[in-house]
Design a protein around this motif. Sequence first.
Motif, PDB file in Angstrom:
ATOM      1  N   ALA A  18     -25.554 -15.600   0.199  1.00 43.37           N
ATOM      2  CA  ALA A  18     -25.398 -14.172  -0.056  1.00 43.37           C
ATOM      3  C   ALA A  18     -26.549 -13.649  -0.905  1.00 43.37           C
ATOM      4  O   ALA A  18     -26.925 -12.495  -0.813  1.00 43.37           O
ATOM      5  CB  ALA A  18     -24.072 -13.899  -0.756  1.00 43.37           C
ATOM      6  N   LEU A  19     -27.117 -14.497  -1.728  1.00 47.29           N
ATOM      7  CA  LEU A  19     -28.237 -14.082  -2.566  1.00 47.29           C
ATOM      8  C   LEU A  19     -29.546 -14.066  -1.798  1.00 47.29           C
ATOM      9  O   LEU A  19     -30.424 -13.273  -2.072  1.00 47.29           O
ATOM     10  CB  LEU A  19     -28.378 -15.029  -3.763  1.00 47.29           C
ATOM     11  CG  LEU A  19     -27.213 -15.065  -4.735  1.00 47.29           C
ATOM     12  CD1 LEU A  19     -27.451 -16.163  -5.748  1.00 47.29           C
ATOM     13  CD2 LEU A  19     -27.053 -13.731  -5.412  1.00 47.29           C
ATOM     14  N   THR A  20     -29.686 -14.959  -0.850  1.00 43.28           N
ATOM     15  CA  THR A  20     -30.969 -15.112  -0.187  1.00 43.28           C
ATOM     16  C   THR A  20     -30.954 -14.694   1.264  1.00 43.28           C
ATOM     17  O   THR A  20     -31.990 -14.634   1.887  1.00 43.28           O
ATOM     18  CB  THR A  20     -31.421 -16.583  -0.251  1.00 43.28           C
ATOM     19  OG1 THR A  20     -30.472 -17.389   0.442  1.00 43.28           O
ATOM     20  CG2 THR A  20     -31.566 -17.039  -1.678  1.00 43.28           C
ATOM     21  N   GLY A  21     -29.813 -14.438   1.838  1.00 46.43           N
ATOM     22  CA  GLY A  21     -29.738 -14.098   3.256  1.00 46.43           C
ATOM     23  C   GLY A  21     -29.659 -15.355   4.084  1.00 46.43           C
ATOM     24  O   GLY A  21     -29.688 -16.474   3.572  1.00 46.43           O
ATOM     25  N   PRO A  22     -29.540 -15.208   5.392  1.00 48.94           N
ATOM     26  CA  PRO A  22     -29.428 -16.382   6.252  1.00 48.94           C
ATOM     27  C   PRO A  22     -30.725 -17.164   6.256  1.00 48.94           C
ATOM     28  O   PRO A  22     -31.795 -16.596   6.023  1.00 48.94           O
ATOM     29  CB  PRO A  22     -29.135 -15.786   7.635  1.00 48.94           C
ATOM     30  CG  PRO A  22     -29.673 -14.401   7.557  1.00 48.94           C
ATOM     31  CD  PRO A  22     -29.545 -13.971   6.125  1.00 48.94           C
ATOM     32  N   PRO A  23     -30.647 -18.478   6.511  1.00 42.23           N
ATOM     33  CA  PRO A  23     -31.870 -19.264   6.530  1.00 42.23           C
ATOM     34  C   PRO A  23     -32.794 -18.769   7.629  1.00 42.23           C
ATOM     35  O   PRO A  23     -32.346 -18.411   8.705  1.00 42.23           O
ATOM     36  CB  PRO A  23     -31.393 -20.696   6.798  1.00 42.23           C
ATOM     37  CG  PRO A  23     -29.995 -20.593   7.224  1.00 42.23           C
ATOM     38  CD  PRO A  23     -29.471 -19.258   6.805  1.00 42.23           C
ATOM     39  N   ALA A  24     -34.063 -18.718   7.337  1.00 44.22           N
ATOM     40  CA  ALA A  24     -35.028 -18.243   8.312  1.00 44.22           C
ATOM     41  C   ALA A  24     -35.658 -19.427   9.012  1.00 44.22           C
ATOM     42  O   ALA A  24     -35.810 -20.501   8.454  1.00 44.22           O
ATOM     43  CB  ALA A  24     -36.094 -17.414   7.618  1.00 44.22           C
ATOM     44  N   ARG A 169     -39.025 -10.390  -0.747  1.00 42.50           N
ATOM     45  CA  ARG A 169     -38.364  -9.533   0.236  1.00 42.50           C
ATOM     46  C   ARG A 169     -38.029 -10.363   1.463  1.00 42.50           C
ATOM     47  O   ARG A 169     -38.831 -11.199   1.885  1.00 42.50           O
ATOM     48  CB  ARG A 169     -39.257  -8.359   0.631  1.00 42.50           C
ATOM     49  CG  ARG A 169     -39.518  -7.386  -0.475  1.00 42.50           C
ATOM     50  CD  ARG A 169     -40.370  -6.221   0.019  1.00 42.50           C
ATOM     51  NE  ARG A 169     -41.517  -6.710   0.774  1.00 42.50           N
ATOM     52  CZ  ARG A 169     -42.776  -6.596   0.387  1.00 42.50           C
ATOM     53  NH1 ARG A 169     -43.066  -5.997  -0.729  1.00 42.50           N
ATOM     54  NH2 ARG A 169     -43.754  -7.057   1.122  1.00 42.50           N
ATOM     55  N   ARG A 170     -36.849 -10.130   1.999  1.00 42.10           N
ATOM     56  CA  ARG A 170     -36.457 -10.745   3.272  1.00 42.10           C
ATOM     57  C   ARG A 170     -36.212  -9.590   4.235  1.00 42.10           C
ATOM     58  O   ARG A 170     -35.386  -8.727   3.982  1.00 42.10           O
ATOM     59  CB  ARG A 170     -35.205 -11.600   3.138  1.00 42.10           C
ATOM     60  CG  ARG A 170     -34.846 -12.282   4.469  1.00 42.10           C
ATOM     61  CD  ARG A 170     -33.609 -13.149   4.388  1.00 42.10           C
ATOM     62  NE  ARG A 170     -33.688 -14.195   3.408  1.00 42.10           N
ATOM     63  CZ  ARG A 170     -34.318 -15.376   3.566  1.00 42.10           C
ATOM     64  NH1 ARG A 170     -34.966 -15.637   4.654  1.00 42.10           N
ATOM     65  NH2 ARG A 170     -34.284 -16.270   2.608  1.00 42.10           N
ATOM     66  N   ASP A 171     -36.970  -9.594   5.320  1.00 45.52           N
ATOM     67  CA  ASP A 171     -36.881  -8.529   6.325  1.00 45.52           C
ATOM     68  C   ASP A 171     -37.021  -7.147   5.680  1.00 45.52           C
ATOM     69  O   ASP A 171     -36.291  -6.211   6.015  1.00 45.52           O
ATOM     70  CB  ASP A 171     -35.576  -8.644   7.113  1.00 45.52           C
ATOM     71  CG  ASP A 171     -35.479  -9.970   7.854  1.00 45.52           C
ATOM     72  OD1 ASP A 171     -36.524 -10.455   8.344  1.00 45.52           O
ATOM     73  OD2 ASP A 171     -34.374 -10.531   7.936  1.00 45.52           O
ATOM     74  N   GLY A 172     -37.922  -7.024   4.708  1.00 45.05           N
ATOM     75  CA  GLY A 172     -38.213  -5.757   4.079  1.00 45.05           C
ATOM     76  C   GLY A 172     -37.299  -5.364   2.935  1.00 45.05           C
ATOM     77  O   GLY A 172     -37.544  -4.379   2.258  1.00 45.05           O
ATOM     78  N   ARG A 173     -36.241  -6.120   2.689  1.00 47.48           N
ATOM     79  CA  ARG A 173     -35.297  -5.799   1.612  1.00 47.48           C
ATOM     80  C   ARG A 173     -35.519  -6.752   0.447  1.00 47.48           C
ATOM     81  O   ARG A 173     -35.627  -7.958   0.635  1.00 47.48           O
ATOM     82  CB  ARG A 173     -33.866  -5.909   2.117  1.00 47.48           C
ATOM     83  CG  ARG A 173     -33.567  -4.955   3.264  1.00 47.48           C
ATOM     84  CD  ARG A 173     -32.134  -5.092   3.688  1.00 47.48           C
ATOM     85  NE  ARG A 173     -31.273  -4.590   2.625  1.00 47.48           N
ATOM     86  CZ  ARG A 173     -30.606  -3.454   2.707  1.00 47.48           C
ATOM     87  NH1 ARG A 173     -30.690  -2.721   3.774  1.00 47.48           N
ATOM     88  NH2 ARG A 173     -29.842  -3.067   1.706  1.00 47.48           N
TER      89      ARG A 173
END
Length: 194
Positions: A18-24, A169-173
Amino acid sequence: MPVLLRPLTIAVVLPLVALTGPPAVAAPPTAHASPAQASGARGVDGAVHAATAPSPVRASGTWAWPGGEERIVREFVAPEHEYGPGHRGVDLAVSGDEIVSPDAGVVAFVGVVAGRPLITIDHGGGLVSTLEPVASGLSSGDAVAHGQVVGALAEGGHAPAGAVHLGARRDGRYIDPSALLGAAERPVLLPCCG
């Protein structure tokens, strides 16, 4: 026949994702890419600047501490909305003058913005980091390795003296880079209703 009821326990789980987003995951090279293009980064001059492509985004807690010291001086403060006030990164203590790349990637920008020198690195998978104030001799398109020196601590910006600001930023966020550094608190299960 009597029905036996057991007390219900509900757990609250705050996953680290939730803090970092899904693994890329790094995208595979396209069918149109030559081996040189697939294995290196091209600069603005079109030349290949590195022999290896950036690695996929690493798991949480594997980024290098850019200042060489594992200490957060000022925490991430999420804004209430996209344009609201907040601290969109963390300020990290620096031991010495050298600043290193938190992870492998390609330099996306080097320059001065609002009076402060900075470097932005694209790590692939939509993940980008910015380090400021950092004076760098690198150029856009240069590939960097995990932990490679990318510049020197400079003056300017809002980070306290002797600290470097790390934004992610992840995907601009904007996201809290603490989890990527391994400094985020771990999830805790809490009993409920009981």
